[in-house]
Design a protein around this motif. Sequence first.
Motif, PDB file in Angstrom:
ATOM      1  N   ARG A  81       1.053   2.321 -14.577  1.00 24.09           N
ATOM      2  CA  ARG A  81       2.272   1.554 -14.829  1.00 24.09           C
ATOM      3  C   ARG A  81       2.014   0.175 -15.423  1.00 24.09           C
ATOM      4  NH1 ARG A  81       6.684   2.005 -10.190  1.00 24.09           N
ATOM      5  NH2 ARG A  81       7.768   0.877 -11.839  1.00 24.09           N
ATOM      6  N   LEU A  82       0.826  -0.376 -15.192  1.00 28.15           N
ATOM      7  CA  LEU A  82       0.537  -1.718 -15.691  1.00 28.15           C
ATOM      8  C   LEU A  82      -0.447  -1.702 -16.854  1.00 28.15           C
ATOM      9  CD1 LEU A  82       0.227  -3.629 -12.292  1.00 28.15           C
ATOM     10  CD2 LEU A  82       2.233  -3.392 -13.767  1.00 28.15           C
ATOM     11  N   GLY A  83      -1.082  -0.558 -17.090  1.00 25.50           N
ATOM     12  CA  GLY A  83      -2.035  -0.487 -18.191  1.00 25.50           C
ATOM     13  C   GLY A  83      -3.305  -1.261 -17.926  1.00 25.50           C
TER      14      GLY A  83
ATOM     15  N   ALA B 202       0.835   4.643   3.555  1.00 26.57           N
ATOM     16  CA  ALA B 202      -0.019   3.825   2.692  1.00 26.57           C
ATOM     17  C   ALA B 202      -1.102   4.696   2.040  1.00 26.57           C
ATOM     18  CB  ALA B 202      -0.663   2.701   3.490  1.00 26.57           C
ATOM     19  N   SER B 203      -1.347   4.464   0.759  1.00 25.65           N
ATOM     20  CA  SER B 203      -2.382   5.218   0.038  1.00 25.65           C
ATOM     21  C   SER B 203      -3.093   4.272  -0.921  1.00 25.65           C
ATOM     22  CB  SER B 203      -1.782   6.389  -0.730  1.00 25.65           C
ATOM     23  OG  SER B 203      -2.754   6.962  -1.593  1.00 25.65           O
ATOM     24  N   PHE B 204      -4.358   4.013  -0.653  1.00 22.94           N
ATOM     25  CA  PHE B 204      -5.152   3.158  -1.523  1.00 22.94           C
ATOM     26  C   PHE B 204      -5.296   3.795  -2.908  1.00 22.94           C
ATOM     27  CE2 PHE B 204      -9.378   1.794  -3.124  1.00 22.94           C
ATOM     28  CZ  PHE B 204      -9.151   0.425  -3.189  1.00 22.94           C
ATOM     29  N   ASP B 205      -5.626   5.069  -2.946  1.00 27.50           N
ATOM     30  CA  ASP B 205      -5.845   5.742  -4.228  1.00 27.50           C
ATOM     31  C   ASP B 205      -4.584   5.762  -5.084  1.00 27.50           C
ATOM     32  OD1 ASP B 205      -8.456   6.210  -3.539  1.00 27.50           O
ATOM     33  OD2 ASP B 205      -8.109   8.270  -2.844  1.00 27.50           O
ATOM     34  N   ASP B 206      -3.435   6.055  -4.470  1.00 30.70           N
ATOM     35  CA  ASP B 206      -2.182   6.092  -5.235  1.00 30.70           C
ATOM     36  C   ASP B 206      -1.826   4.704  -5.776  1.00 30.70           C
ATOM     37  OD1 ASP B 206      -2.028   8.759  -4.708  1.00 30.70           O
ATOM     38  OD2 ASP B 206      -0.381   8.614  -3.249  1.00 30.70           O
ATOM     39  N   SER B 207      -2.082   3.669  -4.970  1.00 31.73           N
ATOM     40  CA  SER B 207      -1.773   2.302  -5.411  1.00 31.73           C
ATOM     41  C   SER B 207      -2.654   1.908  -6.593  1.00 31.73           C
ATOM     42  CB  SER B 207      -1.972   1.318  -4.257  1.00 31.73           C
ATOM     43  OG  SER B 207      -1.059   1.584  -3.207  1.00 31.73           O
ATOM     44  N   VAL B 208      -3.939   2.264  -6.514  1.00 29.05           N
ATOM     45  CA  VAL B 208      -4.861   1.970  -7.623  1.00 29.05           C
ATOM     46  C   VAL B 208      -4.413   2.705  -8.881  1.00 29.05           C
ATOM     47  CG1 VAL B 208      -7.220   2.267  -8.469  1.00 29.05           C
ATOM     48  CG2 VAL B 208      -6.829   1.456  -6.133  1.00 29.05           C
ATOM     49  N   GLU B 209      -4.020   3.962  -8.712  1.00 29.08           N
ATOM     50  CA  GLU B 209      -3.577   4.753  -9.865  1.00 29.08           C
ATOM     51  C   GLU B 209      -2.301   4.173 -10.476  1.00 29.08           C
ATOM     52  OE1 GLU B 209      -3.982   7.695 -12.727  1.00 29.08           O
ATOM     53  OE2 GLU B 209      -5.385   6.899 -11.230  1.00 29.08           O
ATOM     54  N   SER B 210      -1.418   3.613  -9.641  1.00 28.78           N
ATOM     55  CA  SER B 210      -0.182   3.021 -10.180  1.00 28.78           C
ATOM     56  C   SER B 210      -0.486   1.780 -11.014  1.00 28.78           C
ATOM     57  CB  SER B 210       0.804   2.693  -9.049  1.00 28.78           C
ATOM     58  OG  SER B 210       0.363   1.596  -8.264  1.00 28.78           O
ATOM     59  N   ILE B 211      -1.540   1.041 -10.666  1.00 26.77           N
ATOM     60  CA  ILE B 211      -1.953  -0.107 -11.481  1.00 26.77           C
ATOM     61  C   ILE B 211      -2.423   0.386 -12.844  1.00 26.77           C
ATOM     62  CG2 ILE B 211      -3.641  -1.981 -11.703  1.00 26.77           C
ATOM     63  CD1 ILE B 211      -3.647  -2.181  -8.633  1.00 26.77           C
ATOM     64  N   ARG B 212      -3.156   1.486 -12.840  1.00 29.51           N
ATOM     65  CA  ARG B 212      -3.675   2.034 -14.094  1.00 29.51           C
ATOM     66  C   ARG B 212      -2.535   2.569 -14.970  1.00 29.51           C
ATOM     67  NH1 ARG B 212      -7.086   5.039 -11.974  1.00 29.51           N
ATOM     68  NH2 ARG B 212      -8.959   3.809 -12.385  1.00 29.51           N
TER      69      ARG B 212
ATOM     70  N   GLY C  16       0.795  -1.226   0.000  1.00 27.33           N
ATOM     71  CA  GLY C  16       0.000   0.000   0.000  1.00 27.33           C
ATOM     72  C   GLY C  16       0.821   1.266   0.000  1.00 27.33           C
ATOM     73  N   VAL C  17       2.083   1.180   0.398  1.00 26.21           N
ATOM     74  CA  VAL C  17       2.970   2.348   0.375  1.00 26.21           C
ATOM     75  C   VAL C  17       3.634   2.491  -0.994  1.00 26.21           C
ATOM     76  CG1 VAL C  17       5.004   3.437   1.405  1.00 26.21           C
ATOM     77  CG2 VAL C  17       3.404   2.142   2.846  1.00 26.21           C
ATOM     78  N   SER C  18       4.129   1.393  -1.537  1.00 28.50           N
ATOM     79  CA  SER C  18       4.930   1.445  -2.767  1.00 28.50           C
ATOM     80  C   SER C  18       4.110   1.293  -4.037  1.00 28.50           C
ATOM     81  CB  SER C  18       6.011   0.349  -2.730  1.00 28.50           C
ATOM     82  OG  SER C  18       6.821   0.491  -1.577  1.00 28.50           O
ATOM     83  N   GLY C  19       2.913   0.691  -3.940  1.00 28.62           N
ATOM     84  CA  GLY C  19       2.125   0.456  -5.148  1.00 28.62           C
ATOM     85  C   GLY C  19       2.828  -0.518  -6.072  1.00 28.62           C
ATOM     86  N   VAL C  20       2.836  -0.207  -7.366  1.00 27.72           N
ATOM     87  CA  VAL C  20       3.481  -1.075  -8.351  1.00 27.72           C
ATOM     88  C   VAL C  20       4.998  -0.939  -8.235  1.00 27.72           C
ATOM     89  CG1 VAL C  20       3.810  -1.511 -10.809  1.00 27.72           C
ATOM     90  CG2 VAL C  20       1.526  -0.986  -9.931  1.00 27.72           C
ATOM     91  N   GLU C  21       5.699  -2.069  -8.086  1.00 28.77           N
ATOM     92  CA  GLU C  21       7.156  -2.109  -8.000  1.00 28.77           C
ATOM     93  C   GLU C  21       7.698  -2.934  -9.169  1.00 28.77           C
ATOM     94  OE1 GLU C  21       8.496  -2.234  -3.585  1.00 28.77           O
ATOM     95  OE2 GLU C  21       6.556  -3.256  -3.626  1.00 28.77           O
ATOM     96  N   PRO C  22       9.042  -2.961  -9.375  1.00 32.61           N
ATOM     97  CA  PRO C  22       9.578  -3.612 -10.579  1.00 32.61           C
ATOM     98  C   PRO C  22       9.112  -5.047 -10.794  1.00 32.61           C
ATOM     99  CG  PRO C  22      11.290  -2.316  -9.545  1.00 32.61           C
ATOM    100  CD  PRO C  22      10.103  -2.269  -8.618  1.00 32.61           C
ATOM    101  N   GLN C  23       9.199  -5.885  -9.761  1.00 30.78           N
ATOM    102  CA  GLN C  23       8.788  -7.276  -9.966  1.00 30.78           C
ATOM    103  C   GLN C  23       7.274  -7.398 -10.092  1.00 30.78           C
ATOM    104  OE1 GLN C  23      10.657  -9.507 -10.882  1.00 30.78           O
ATOM    105  NE2 GLN C  23       9.749 -11.505 -10.469  1.00 30.78           N
ATOM    106  N   SER C  24       6.521  -6.402  -9.555  1.00 29.75           N
ATOM    107  CA  SER C  24       5.072  -6.373  -9.799  1.00 29.75           C
ATOM    108  C   SER C  24       4.814  -6.316 -11.297  1.00 29.75           C
ATOM    109  CB  SER C  24       4.412  -5.145  -9.154  1.00 29.75           C
ATOM    110  OG  SER C  24       4.801  -4.941  -7.831  1.00 29.75           O
ATOM    111  N   GLU C  25       5.591  -5.473 -11.994  1.00 28.83           N
ATOM    112  CA  GLU C  25       5.418  -5.337 -13.441  1.00 28.83           C
ATOM    113  C   GLU C  25       5.767  -6.636 -14.153  1.00 28.83           C
ATOM    114  OE1 GLU C  25       6.587  -1.594 -15.360  1.00 28.83           O
ATOM    115  OE2 GLU C  25       7.436  -0.995 -13.428  1.00 28.83           O
TER     116      GLU C  25
END
Length: 696
Positions: A162-164, A150-160, A116-125
């Motif tokens: 960085r991961l498409g 931790a930020s729920f909104d920022d983590s959701v946005e990183s999925i959108r 929840g703090v880091s959101g999308v990270e390299p191995q996540s991708e």
Amino acid sequence: MGRQGDQEVAKRVPIGMVRNIGIMAHIDAGKTTLTERFLFYTGVSHKLGEVHEGTAQMDWMPQEQERGITITSAATTCFWRDYRINIIDTPGHVDFTMEVERSLRVLDGAVAVFDGVSGVEPQSETVWHQADKYRVPRIAFINKMDRVGASFDDSVESIRKRLGGRPVPVQIPLGAEDGFQGVVDLLEMKATLWDDSTLGVEYETGEIPASVIEEAEAARELLCEAAADFDEELMMDFLEGRRMSADGIRRALRKGTLSNRIVPVLCGAAFRNKGVQLLLDAIVAFLPSPADLPPIVGHDPESGKEGTRKLVQDEAFTALAFKLQNDPYAGQLTYLRVYSGSIETGKTVLNASKGKRERLNRLLQMHANKREELEAAYAGDIVAAVGLRFAGTGDTLCDPKHPLVLEPIEAPEPVISIAIEPKTAADQDKLAAALERLTIEDPTFVVHIDQDTGQTLIKGMGELHLDIIVDRLRREFNVAANVGEPRVAFRETITVVSDASGRVDKQVGAKSLKAEVVIRVAPGARGSGVVFRSEVAPTVVPAACVAAVEESVRGSIDAGVLAGYPMVDLEIIFLSVMHNDVDSSELAYKIAASIGLRDALRSAKPVLLEPIMAVQVVVPEDFMGEVVGDINRRQGRITGMAPRGVVQVIDANVPLRQMFGYTTDLRTVTQGRANYTMQFAHFDFVPEQIAKAIVG
């Protein structure tokens, strides 16, 4: 509400009530902690295992318990609301990415876990794109919502971004950081709070607090908009302003998830025992059963014709061997995903990939490293088989009367090697046997004998990978060995087009060998591998001789002309030939082709390539200068810098040869306050002075 009771792991359920899922994420996102909660709340275990204490059931290897990381994917089974959930907990470290690859190959769905703090990270991708490759539907769980920053909104946005992906929150958090209490379910519009005194076993569902009701209504409106895309009835409700039912939304989201067009997003704090039961509900609600999937596609090993199998029990038996593991008690275990049909213990199956018949002596239901005997395995099951002599990773096992070969599992090439030798003569045979066993288990682990020095080299995906291998040799196989310094797995390629002829004319006993071929080599695109084609007319030379030329040149490129490293990224063209039916045998063509190829390569301006690693450093701003300076000294190239909360994230491309010992150096220059991840990015030219030293 509470935990489910004890369960019969072997009980049968309809195939529509089976879920085969993987837990995937970046290292330290909380995958194994989450899986341990699954086992606790479903009644498989009666005590919470913790990664940091070395008591996690899924991290059963001594190396995993000591280091607090997952090294090998572990399988288990649990039941939730009468649904059978087969789970594979996968590693997060890039050195063990093959474990994720082969797991995703056989799974039907996945839970992607994000910090929840880091959101999308390299191995996540990396794991996300692996799931894209196999079209695996997934849901996302934003974990560690109780951590500072931790930020729920920022983590959701990183999925959108960085991961498409198209993330669709079905929950929002109640509180944040130390104040995180629970979640708001946007489908039912209820708040759920967990009871800390019962380790989260008990939880209450009630009205949404007034302080977040406005935020919840806005979030539900977005959820309804997404659901309406997958259901005409809901679309009319949305357009006419009618309130959608929870069941209707759930049904529509399932359609969107199965088609890989959306990703439902949930949140919680697994270590604090919050959010896990609702995630189990989401796995059942949104992820596919085997019955939801299209038939698997393969080919007939004899005719090559395409064939399919429906994922049901009344089809012919078909299974894929996706993992091999050495068990000290049962011997070699072969993990199987049963796609269709069923098989009983003691039956004979066909290894269609190798054309061999094999007997299944025993079938086991695995719970990490614990085993339960099974009488049979059915479509949708993930089991381990004992007694298979020929099966390797990616082999297809099937009914001998209905052969089918499924798509194999591709393993990435290792990028690092070390020399290894036994400490005593008594260890010589033990070392050879142990290395053979480990190469069977791990397709990314390669053993190579250097023809010039006679040294045994072991190759792997990184320093940690090889460190674990050496540790296993000592503990598991009781082999004492000396190891050298890590070495980079260089490659060779060419930079210009070159033609050369190869000629053989000699007498071998009573047989005359005569042939002359002209070979052209040309540079290929980076990452294209080696392409062979023949421009010789089929009427000029028999097809068997063309095949002999191809076999010869492909064998010759394993050792390049500069420093003996494998050749990559080139095209080899068989241009012309002098042929006579008496003396021009396949052997003559092989010899002539090898001579011609080596001459062509020498005049094609060969160069060395080296692996370049994508490095990401997370560092407090106070140490930014030191870290950037150190990367520059390592001949790295900074590709990006961005803030992430109170820290800075530095992305760089750095030659692998400059990254040995980086862990210690980074700790030194940042007082232990920075961390980094590294994964293979691409091959690139070695600087001329460095290349001269390597070749020299």
